[in-house]
Design a protein around this motif. Structure first.
Motif, PDB file in Angstrom:
ATOM      1  N   VAL A   1       0.769  -1.323   0.017  1.00  0.00           N
ATOM      2  CA  VAL A   1      -0.001  -0.043  -0.108  1.00  0.00           C
ATOM      3  C   VAL A   1       1.249   0.615  -0.115  1.00  0.00           C
ATOM      4  CG1 VAL A   1       0.017  -0.316   2.707  1.00  0.00           C
ATOM      5  CG2 VAL A   1      -2.207   0.956   1.096  1.00  0.00           C
ATOM      6  N   GLN A   2      -0.101   2.435  -0.139  1.00  0.00           N
ATOM      7  CA  GLN A   2       1.097   3.548  -0.503  1.00  0.00           C
ATOM      8  C   GLN A   2       1.477   4.065   0.412  1.00  0.00           C
ATOM      9  OE1 GLN A   2      -0.409   5.281  -4.020  1.00  0.00           O
ATOM     10  NE2 GLN A   2       1.105   4.471  -5.676  1.00  0.00           N
ATOM     11  N   PRO A   3       2.078   5.353   1.275  1.00  0.00           N
ATOM     12  CA  PRO A   3       1.603   5.834   2.340  1.00  0.00           C
ATOM     13  C   PRO A   3       0.698   6.855   2.626  1.00  0.00           C
ATOM     14  CG  PRO A   3       3.759   5.642   1.882  1.00  0.00           C
ATOM     15  CD  PRO A   3       3.689   5.001   0.259  1.00  0.00           C
ATOM     16  N   GLY A   4       0.044   6.823   3.608  1.00  0.00           N
ATOM     17  CA  GLY A   4      -0.938   7.723   3.883  1.00  0.00           C
ATOM     18  C   GLY A   4      -2.608   6.293   3.385  1.00  0.00           C
ATOM     19  N   GLY A   5      -2.203   4.957   3.352  1.00  0.00           N
ATOM     20  CA  GLY A   5      -3.473   4.546   2.488  1.00  0.00           C
ATOM     21  C   GLY A   5      -3.439   3.586   3.734  1.00  0.00           C
ATOM     22  N   SER A   6      -3.780   3.169   3.581  1.00  0.00           N
ATOM     23  CA  SER A   6      -5.522   1.621   4.674  1.00  0.00           C
ATOM     24  C   SER A   6      -4.846   0.277   3.890  1.00  0.00           C
ATOM     25  CB  SER A   6      -7.107   2.057   4.914  1.00  0.00           C
ATOM     26  OG  SER A   6      -7.011   3.656   4.777  1.00  0.00           O
ATOM     27  N   LEU A   7      -5.320  -0.804   4.889  1.00  0.00           N
ATOM     28  CA  LEU A   7      -5.292  -2.317   4.950  1.00  0.00           C
ATOM     29  C   LEU A   7      -5.823  -3.071   6.559  1.00  0.00           C
ATOM     30  CD1 LEU A   7      -2.053  -3.771   3.861  1.00  0.00           C
ATOM     31  CD2 LEU A   7      -3.932  -3.759   2.461  1.00  0.00           C
ATOM     32  N   THR A   8      -6.494  -3.554   6.630  1.00  0.00           N
ATOM     33  CA  THR A   8      -7.288  -4.141   7.060  1.00  0.00           C
ATOM     34  C   THR A   8      -7.091  -5.716   7.509  1.00  0.00           C
ATOM     35  OG1 THR A   8      -9.407  -3.111   7.215  1.00  0.00           O
ATOM     36  CG2 THR A   8      -9.827  -5.364   8.317  1.00  0.00           C
ATOM     37  N   LEU A   9      -6.210  -6.004   8.088  1.00  0.00           N
ATOM     38  CA  LEU A   9      -5.395  -7.177   8.656  1.00  0.00           C
ATOM     39  C   LEU A   9      -6.660  -8.472   9.260  1.00  0.00           C
ATOM     40  CD1 LEU A   9      -1.907  -6.876   9.866  1.00  0.00           C
ATOM     41  CD2 LEU A   9      -3.035  -7.451   7.938  1.00  0.00           C
ATOM     42  N   SER A  10      -7.050  -9.322   8.907  1.00  0.00           N
ATOM     43  CA  SER A  10      -8.287  -9.757   9.554  1.00  0.00           C
ATOM     44  C   SER A  10      -6.713 -11.184  10.515  1.00  0.00           C
ATOM     45  CB  SER A  10      -9.230 -10.872   9.324  1.00  0.00           C
ATOM     46  OG  SER A  10      -8.384 -11.604   7.813  1.00  0.00           O
ATOM     47  N   CYS A  11      -7.976 -12.309  11.079  1.00  0.00           N
ATOM     48  CA  CYS A  11      -7.447 -13.081  11.845  1.00  0.00           C
ATOM     49  C   CYS A  11      -8.279 -13.531  12.492  1.00  0.00           C
ATOM     50  CB  CYS A  11      -6.045 -12.596  13.262  1.00  0.00           C
ATOM     51  SG  CYS A  11      -5.846 -14.283  14.248  1.00  0.00           S
TER      52      CYS A  11
ATOM     53  N   VAL B   1     -11.116 -11.636  14.320  1.00  0.00           N
ATOM     54  CA  VAL B   1     -10.061 -10.053  14.923  1.00  0.00           C
ATOM     55  C   VAL B   1      -9.886  -9.398  13.805  1.00  0.00           C
ATOM     56  CG1 VAL B   1      -8.230 -10.865  16.030  1.00  0.00           C
ATOM     57  CG2 VAL B   1      -8.566  -8.822  16.752  1.00  0.00           C
ATOM     58  N   TRP B   2     -10.255  -8.247  13.944  1.00  0.00           N
ATOM     59  CA  TRP B   2      -9.343  -7.779  12.949  1.00  0.00           C
ATOM     60  C   TRP B   2      -8.891  -6.096  12.952  1.00  0.00           C
ATOM     61  CZ3 TRP B   2     -14.768  -8.562  13.154  1.00  0.00           C
ATOM     62  CH2 TRP B   2     -14.983  -9.982  12.682  1.00  0.00           C
ATOM     63  N   LEU B   3      -7.385  -5.905  12.113  1.00  0.00           N
ATOM     64  CA  LEU B   3      -7.092  -5.228  12.316  1.00  0.00           C
ATOM     65  C   LEU B   3      -7.080  -3.705  11.427  1.00  0.00           C
ATOM     66  CD1 LEU B   3      -4.704  -3.591  14.408  1.00  0.00           C
ATOM     67  CD2 LEU B   3      -3.154  -3.907  12.778  1.00  0.00           C
ATOM     68  N   GLN B   4      -8.025  -2.822  11.552  1.00  0.00           N
ATOM     69  CA  GLN B   4      -7.947  -1.836  10.156  1.00  0.00           C
ATOM     70  C   GLN B   4      -6.975  -0.498  10.406  1.00  0.00           C
ATOM     71  OE1 GLN B   4     -10.193  -0.684   7.854  1.00  0.00           O
ATOM     72  NE2 GLN B   4      -8.995   0.388   7.590  1.00  0.00           N
ATOM     73  N   MET B   5      -6.225  -0.483  10.065  1.00  0.00           N
ATOM     74  CA  MET B   5      -4.835   0.227   9.909  1.00  0.00           C
ATOM     75  C   MET B   5      -5.188   1.137   8.721  1.00  0.00           C
ATOM     76  SD  MET B   5      -1.866  -2.570   9.567  1.00  0.00           S
ATOM     77  CE  MET B   5      -2.091  -2.837   7.991  1.00  0.00           C
ATOM     78  N   ASN B   6      -5.045   2.796   9.130  1.00  0.00           N
ATOM     79  CA  ASN B   6      -5.735   3.881   8.597  1.00  0.00           C
ATOM     80  C   ASN B   6      -3.963   4.747   8.158  1.00  0.00           C
ATOM     81  OD1 ASN B   6      -7.582   3.118   7.754  1.00  0.00           O
ATOM     82  ND2 ASN B   6      -8.485   4.342   9.355  1.00  0.00           N
ATOM     83  N   SER B   7      -3.962   5.998   7.980  1.00  0.00           N
ATOM     84  CA  SER B   7      -2.554   6.827   7.768  1.00  0.00           C
ATOM     85  C   SER B   7      -1.408   5.958   7.590  1.00  0.00           C
ATOM     86  CB  SER B   7      -2.892   7.557   8.621  1.00  0.00           C
ATOM     87  OG  SER B   7      -4.063   8.334   8.075  1.00  0.00           O
ATOM     88  N   LEU B   8      -1.091   5.001   6.598  1.00  0.00           N
ATOM     89  CA  LEU B   8       0.521   3.946   7.195  1.00  0.00           C
ATOM     90  C   LEU B   8       1.115   4.862   6.490  1.00  0.00           C
ATOM     91  CD1 LEU B   8      -1.552   0.614   5.829  1.00  0.00           C
ATOM     92  CD2 LEU B   8      -0.394   0.909   7.833  1.00  0.00           C
ATOM     93  N   LYS B   9       2.600   4.353   7.028  1.00  0.00           N
ATOM     94  CA  LYS B   9       3.609   4.961   7.236  1.00  0.00           C
ATOM     95  C   LYS B   9       4.865   4.107   6.450  1.00  0.00           C
ATOM     96  CE  LYS B   9       2.361   8.218  10.377  1.00  0.00           C
ATOM     97  NZ  LYS B   9       3.053   8.786  12.246  1.00  0.00           N
ATOM     98  N   PRO B  10       5.886   4.659   5.797  1.00  0.00           N
ATOM     99  CA  PRO B  10       6.304   3.560   5.620  1.00  0.00           C
ATOM    100  C   PRO B  10       7.794   3.124   6.749  1.00  0.00           C
ATOM    101  CG  PRO B  10       6.980   5.725   4.122  1.00  0.00           C
ATOM    102  CD  PRO B  10       6.008   5.740   4.900  1.00  0.00           C
ATOM    103  N   GLU B  11       7.292   3.184   7.581  1.00  0.00           N
ATOM    104  CA  GLU B  11       7.541   2.922   9.178  1.00  0.00           C
ATOM    105  C   GLU B  11       6.654   1.641   9.612  1.00  0.00           C
ATOM    106  OE1 GLU B  11       7.241   5.677   8.382  1.00  0.00           O
ATOM    107  OE2 GLU B  11       7.243   6.835  10.674  1.00  0.00           O
ATOM    108  N   ASP B  12       5.728   1.251   8.984  1.00  0.00           N
ATOM    109  CA  ASP B  12       4.542   0.370   9.298  1.00  0.00           C
ATOM    110  C   ASP B  12       4.789  -0.889   8.588  1.00  0.00           C
ATOM    111  OD1 ASP B  12       1.812   2.592   9.716  1.00  0.00           O
ATOM    112  OD2 ASP B  12       2.993   2.027  11.689  1.00  0.00           O
TER     113      ASP B  12
END
Length: 124
Positions: free
Chosen positions: A11-21, A83-94
């Motif tokens: 994903v590009q910086p500033g983008g979002s992803l959702t992880l699920s488990c 369980v889900w992890l919604q990740m917004n405003s992603l940064k390269p350090e993520d």
């Protein structure tokens, strides 16, 4: 308990992803669920956790690493054992491999079960 994680990607910086488990097996023993991550050359670190809502309880407890507060949101569906992890405003350090964890106590810091990792890459 078996944990199956999914949802990683590029994903590009500033983008979002959702992880699920999704948890399976002896799920009655599961209390806390959450996420850790490990970047190349670094130690595995805590990201976010959520406790199980018990019958008669007032609600689940969420907790986050300072580095993701305000950007990541953890949620849980006990009926789906997911369980889900919604990740917004992603940064390269993520960028890291993200691991799902489940424990039989309210604390993710105790011994527990790990899922396979899912790679999250934040890059333009």
């Amino acid at each position: 308990v078996q944990l199956q994680a999914s949802g990683g990607g590029l994903v590009q910086p500033g983008g979002s992803l959702t992880l699920s488990c999704a948890a399976s097996g002896s799920i009655f023993s599961v209390n806390a669920m959450g996420w850790y991550r490990q970047a190349p050359g670094k130690e595995r670190e805590f990201v976010a956790g959520i406790n199980r809502v018990r019958s008669g309880g007032s609600g689940s407890t969420h907790y986050y690493a300072d580095s993701v507060k305000g950007r990541f949101t953890i949620s849980r569906d006990n009926a789906k054992n997911t369980v889900w992890l919604q990740m917004n405003s992603l940064k390269p350090e993520d960028t890291a491999v993200y691991y799902c964890k489940a424990t039989s106590t309210p604390s993710l810091a105790t011994e527990g079960y790990w899922g396979q990792g899912t790679q999250v890459t934040v890059s333009s």
